[in-house]
Design an enzyme around this catalytic site. Structure first.
Site, PDB file in Angstrom:
ATOM      1  CE  LYS A 136      15.039  34.648  94.994  1.00 38.43           C
ATOM      2  NZ  LYS A 136      15.360  33.581  93.409  1.00 38.43           N
ATOM      3  CB  SER A 180       7.386  26.116  94.051  1.00 44.38           C
ATOM      4  OG  SER A 180       8.900  25.248  94.563  1.00 44.38           O
ATOM      5  CE  LYS A 194       7.264  28.285  96.730  1.00 44.87           C
ATOM      6  NZ  LYS A 194       8.130  28.478  97.515  1.00 44.87           N
ATOM      7  CE  LYS A 249      11.245  33.795  87.911  1.00 43.89           C
ATOM      8  NZ  LYS A 249      12.592  33.702  88.336  1.00 43.89           N
ATOM      9  CG  HIS A 294       2.085  41.971 100.562  1.00 41.23           C
ATOM     10  ND1 HIS A 294       2.913  42.653  99.970  1.00 41.23           N
ATOM     11  CD2 HIS A 294       1.915  41.281 101.300  1.00 41.23           C
ATOM     12  CE1 HIS A 294       4.103  42.475 101.273  1.00 41.23           C
ATOM     13  NE2 HIS A 294       3.529  41.169 101.879  1.00 41.23           N
ATOM     14  CG  HIS A 295      -0.732  40.695  93.320  1.00 43.74           C
ATOM     15  ND1 HIS A 295       0.753  40.540  93.229  1.00 43.74           N
ATOM     16  CD2 HIS A 295      -1.074  39.470  92.159  1.00 43.74           C
ATOM     17  CE1 HIS A 295       0.896  39.828  92.445  1.00 43.74           C
ATOM     18  NE2 HIS A 295      -0.020  39.460  92.040  1.00 43.74           N
TER      19      HIS A 295
HETATM   20  P1  NAD Z   1      23.600  26.274  92.057  1.00 38.36           P
HETATM   21  O1  NAD Z   1      23.938  27.716  93.399  1.00 38.36           O
HETATM   22  O2  NAD Z   1      23.112  24.901  92.673  1.00 38.36           O
HETATM   23  O3  NAD Z   1      23.990  26.511  91.012  1.00 38.36           O
HETATM   24  C1  NAD Z   1      25.150  27.546  90.052  1.00 38.36           C
HETATM   25  C2  NAD Z   1      26.395  26.978  89.580  1.00 38.36           C
HETATM   26  O4  NAD Z   1      26.849  28.578  89.003  1.00 38.36           O
HETATM   27  C3  NAD Z   1      27.225  26.427  90.570  1.00 38.36           C
HETATM   28  O5  NAD Z   1      27.606  25.125  89.833  1.00 38.36           O
HETATM   29  C4  NAD Z   1      28.498  27.187  90.916  1.00 38.36           C
HETATM   30  O6  NAD Z   1      29.973  26.849  90.955  1.00 38.36           O
HETATM   31  C5  NAD Z   1      28.334  27.991  88.985  1.00 38.36           C
HETATM   32  N1  NAD Z   1      28.951  29.476  89.113  1.00 38.36           N
HETATM   33  C6  NAD Z   1      29.313  30.327  90.233  1.00 38.36           C
HETATM   34  N2  NAD Z   1      29.924  31.087  89.608  1.00 38.36           N
HETATM   35  C7  NAD Z   1      29.781  31.436  88.646  1.00 38.36           C
HETATM   36  C8  NAD Z   1      31.026  31.768  87.780  1.00 38.36           C
HETATM   37  N3  NAD Z   1      31.237  33.159  87.568  1.00 38.36           N
HETATM   38  N4  NAD Z   1      30.617  31.407  86.477  1.00 38.36           N
HETATM   39  C9  NAD Z   1      30.219  30.050  85.859  1.00 38.36           C
HETATM   40  N5  NAD Z   1      29.176  29.652  86.918  1.00 38.36           N
HETATM   41  C10 NAD Z   1      29.574  29.811  88.445  1.00 38.36           C
HETATM   42  O7  NAD Z   1      22.156  27.451  91.497  1.00 38.36           O
HETATM   43  P2  NAD Z   1      21.215  27.463  90.847  1.00 38.36           P
HETATM   44  O8  NAD Z   1      19.844  26.954  91.641  1.00 38.36           O
HETATM   45  O9  NAD Z   1      21.532  26.380  89.590  1.00 38.36           O
HETATM   46  O10 NAD Z   1      20.690  28.490  90.212  1.00 38.36           O
HETATM   47  C11 NAD Z   1      21.273  29.378  89.089  1.00 38.36           C
HETATM   48  C12 NAD Z   1      20.136  30.532  88.533  1.00 38.36           C
HETATM   49  O11 NAD Z   1      19.073  30.235  88.146  1.00 38.36           O
HETATM   50  C13 NAD Z   1      20.549  31.834  90.135  1.00 38.36           C
HETATM   51  O12 NAD Z   1      20.465  32.954  89.012  1.00 38.36           O
HETATM   52  C14 NAD Z   1      19.164  31.136  90.520  1.00 38.36           C
HETATM   53  O13 NAD Z   1      18.215  32.581  90.836  1.00 38.36           O
HETATM   54  C15 NAD Z   1      18.136  31.639  88.722  1.00 38.36           C
HETATM   55  N6  NAD Z   1      16.963  29.980  89.410  1.00 38.36           N
HETATM   56  C16 NAD Z   1      17.089  28.986  90.455  1.00 38.36           C
HETATM   57  C17 NAD Z   1      15.710  27.934  90.318  1.00 38.36           C
HETATM   58  C18 NAD Z   1      16.223  26.690  91.208  1.00 38.36           C
HETATM   59  O14 NAD Z   1      14.491  26.627  91.096  1.00 38.36           O
HETATM   60  N7  NAD Z   1      17.106  26.838  91.659  1.00 38.36           N
HETATM   61  C19 NAD Z   1      14.969  29.139  90.320  1.00 38.36           C
HETATM   62  C20 NAD Z   1      14.475  29.842  89.212  1.00 38.36           C
HETATM   63  C21 NAD Z   1      15.889  30.561  89.029  1.00 38.36           C
END
Ligand code: NAD
Length: 477
Positions: free
Chosen positions: A111, A368, A75, A99, A69-70
């Site tokens: 989260k 965001s 987010k 981050k 909460h700093h």
């Molecule tokens: P998403 O759900 O849109 O996409 C994830 C993809 O991974 C899907 O296409 C899914 O089918 C595929 N997938 C699932 N299991 C799998 C496996 N075993 N092997 C290979 N592919 C597999 O999710 P996203 O938003 O793209 O997030 C992906 C990663 O990025 C996560 O670790 C998330 O925490 C991180 N992230 C996302 C955001 C964001 O803005 N969406 C921001 C920062 C970090």
């Protein structure tokens, strides 16, 4: 002779994040109690709630962790996955704190997650689950424009953010800033241009900056820009797709492999990402895409011969079981926590460059932040100044034409005159943020001989910033 069995690898993301923190904390001069405060998760809300699915009631497990909460609001994304656990959510909340500090976004880390597999439910059921989860968050004050602001993550997107925002609005009638209770919303619901692609695009901006430091690249046996570089990507979702698409279309990189939940496709000559996306939409899978070799495991893509590996699906994908077969020179962690500590040590020793998640995927939270600011200002960025900018540029161009007696080609004039809109501003802010943050952490690594890797440098940057905030605030007695 007694047989020596090796202990099972620790794949717990929370433990990994804590190890990463401890490794970096050694390089930061702060009181040990304060370092502990920066490390621990402040509070976690765990809830089980029922939702009517068909004729029955199903109980869902869900969490929202508040790491720090700093700065306020807190987010962090909300993920829908059958593998979500409390430990995972706490770890991801910690990553959010670090981050945000690294990219100078003034938020604390949080989260959330619901334990479910989205594919098991239809849209109507998902809406009911999402709205119920939101009411649980409202009841405990775990959501609000000034307290805690969710965003999309694995398994969620604009649609879920829209449902969350609408539920929050229903419970806070007339609240002028209600839309700022989530980000990653559709444009028509207060979203911002560029948020959808922000994380993937941030990955590309960062990689371009990585390649601008040619001496670093020479050490890896690489040179030039991203053009022609071979890339393998795990996960073609929001992050993976937008990174792949930009690398393919704008940078001329060669995407040689893609891994998905149902397997990997591989083509050393390169995959046309636009055609692949059409195929994926039609067949609900990337398997059997023409011209590619298909294999049944999504992790096969991690081991292909390539310059850059971009894990953008789940955590702990690069681990003891496959680390010796990783051939990429750069591991660009678009996903959160894709590399275990053991694999990281191995790859660092081998000389690979790991561009860490806490920096690389910060493009999402950066945009965001722009969206949240837009919601609070109630005005689209660029709306006031676009026209006046065009007018000023037009006067300048007309004056130079009059002075020189030469006319600009009409297309050039049109381009030069064009005013700056929301998209331009968002992309510009995102690119500058990623470039500045990369140079900051690279500088920390290069300045301190004891710091050997970018992840430790990124943590050092984050710990110092969060620590400074706490010291200046003072701790409430
Ligand atoms: P998403 O759900 O849109 O996409 C994830 C993809 O991974 C899907 O296409 C899914 O089918 C595929 N997938 C699932 N299991 C799998 C496996 N075993 N092997 C290979 N592919 C597999 O999710 P996203 O938003 O793209 O997030 C992906 C990663 O990025 C996560 O670790 C998330 O925490 C991180 N992230 C996302 C955001 C964001 O803005 N969406 C921001 C920062 C970090």
């Amino acid at each position: 002779m007694a047989s020596r069995t090796r202990a099972k690898e620790d794949l717990n993301l929370n433990h990994t994040v804590q190890r990463q923190f401890d490794k970096a904390a050694r390089h930061v001069k702060l009181p040990s109690g304060l370092l502990e405060q920066i490390k621990v998760c402040s509070n976690v809300y765990y809830v089980q709630f029922p939702v009517k699915i068909g004729r029955n009631y199903k109980i869902f497990e869900a969490w929202r962790a508040e790491h720090s909460h700093h700065k306020k609001p807190l987010k962090g994304g909300i993920r829908y996955s059958s593998m979500v656990t409390q430990d995972e959510v706490m770890a991801l909340a910690a990553l959010m704190t670090y981050k945000c500090a690294i990219v100078n976004v003034p938020f604390g880390g949080s989260k959330g997650g619901i334990k479910l597999r989205p594919r098991d439910y239809n849209a109507e059921q998902l809406e009911r689950i999402t709205r119920r989860y939101t009411t649980e968050l409202i009841k405990k004050d775990f959501i609000g424009p000034g307290t805690n602001v969710p965003a999309p993550d694995y398994g969620t997107g604009e649609r879920e953010m829209s449902w969350i925002a609408d539920t929050y609005d229903t419970f806070h009638p007339g609240g002028l800033d209600n839309l700022a209770c989530t980000t990653g919303k559709p444009l028509s619901q207060g979203g911002i241009r560029g948020r959808r692609e922000a994380t993937g695009l941030g990955v590309v901006y960062a990689l371009r900056e990585v390649f601008r430091h040619q001496k670093d690249m020479q050490k890896l046996g690489l040179s030039g820009s991203l053009e022609g570089k071979t890339i393998s990507i795990q996960g073609l979702g929001n992050v993976g797709y937008h990174a792949a698409c930009t690398l393919f279309e704008e940078d001329g990189a060669r995407i040689v492999a893609i891994g998905e939940w149902d397997g990997t496709i591989h083509n050393p000559n390169g995959i046309d990402i636009n055609k692949l996306m059409k195929w994926k939409k039609r067949h609900k899978s990337i398997q059997a895409f023409p011209g590619c070799k298909s294999t049944p495991k999504g992790t096969d893509c991690l081991q292909v011969n390539c310059d850059i590996l971009i894990p953008s699906a789940l955590e702990a994908q690069i681990n003891r079981s496959n680390m010796k077969r990783i051939r990429a020179k750069i591991i660009a962690e678009a996903a959160n926590g894709p590399t275990t500590s053991e694999a990281e040590d191995y790859l660092n020793k081998k000389g690979a460059l790991i561009v860490p998640d806490i920096f690389l995927n910060a493009g999402g939270v950066t945009v965001s932040y722009f969206e949240w600011s837009k919601n609070l200002s109630h005005m689209r960025f660029g709306r006031l100044e676009k026209r006046v900018g065009e007018f000023q540029r037009s006067n300048l161009l007309n004056a130079t034409e009059a002075l020189t007696g030469h006319k600009y080609p009409s297309k050039t004039k049109e381009t030069l005159m064009r005013g700056v809109g929301e998209h331009d501003l968002v992309y510009s802010g995102l690119e500058q943020t990623m470039v500045d943050a990369y140079n900051e952490i690279r500088h920390i690594r290069n300045r301190n001989k004891a710091i050997k890797d970018l992840r430790t440098a990124a943590y050092v940057s984050a710990i110092k910033k969060v620590g400074t905030t706490y010291l200046e605030l003072g701790i409430f007695p």
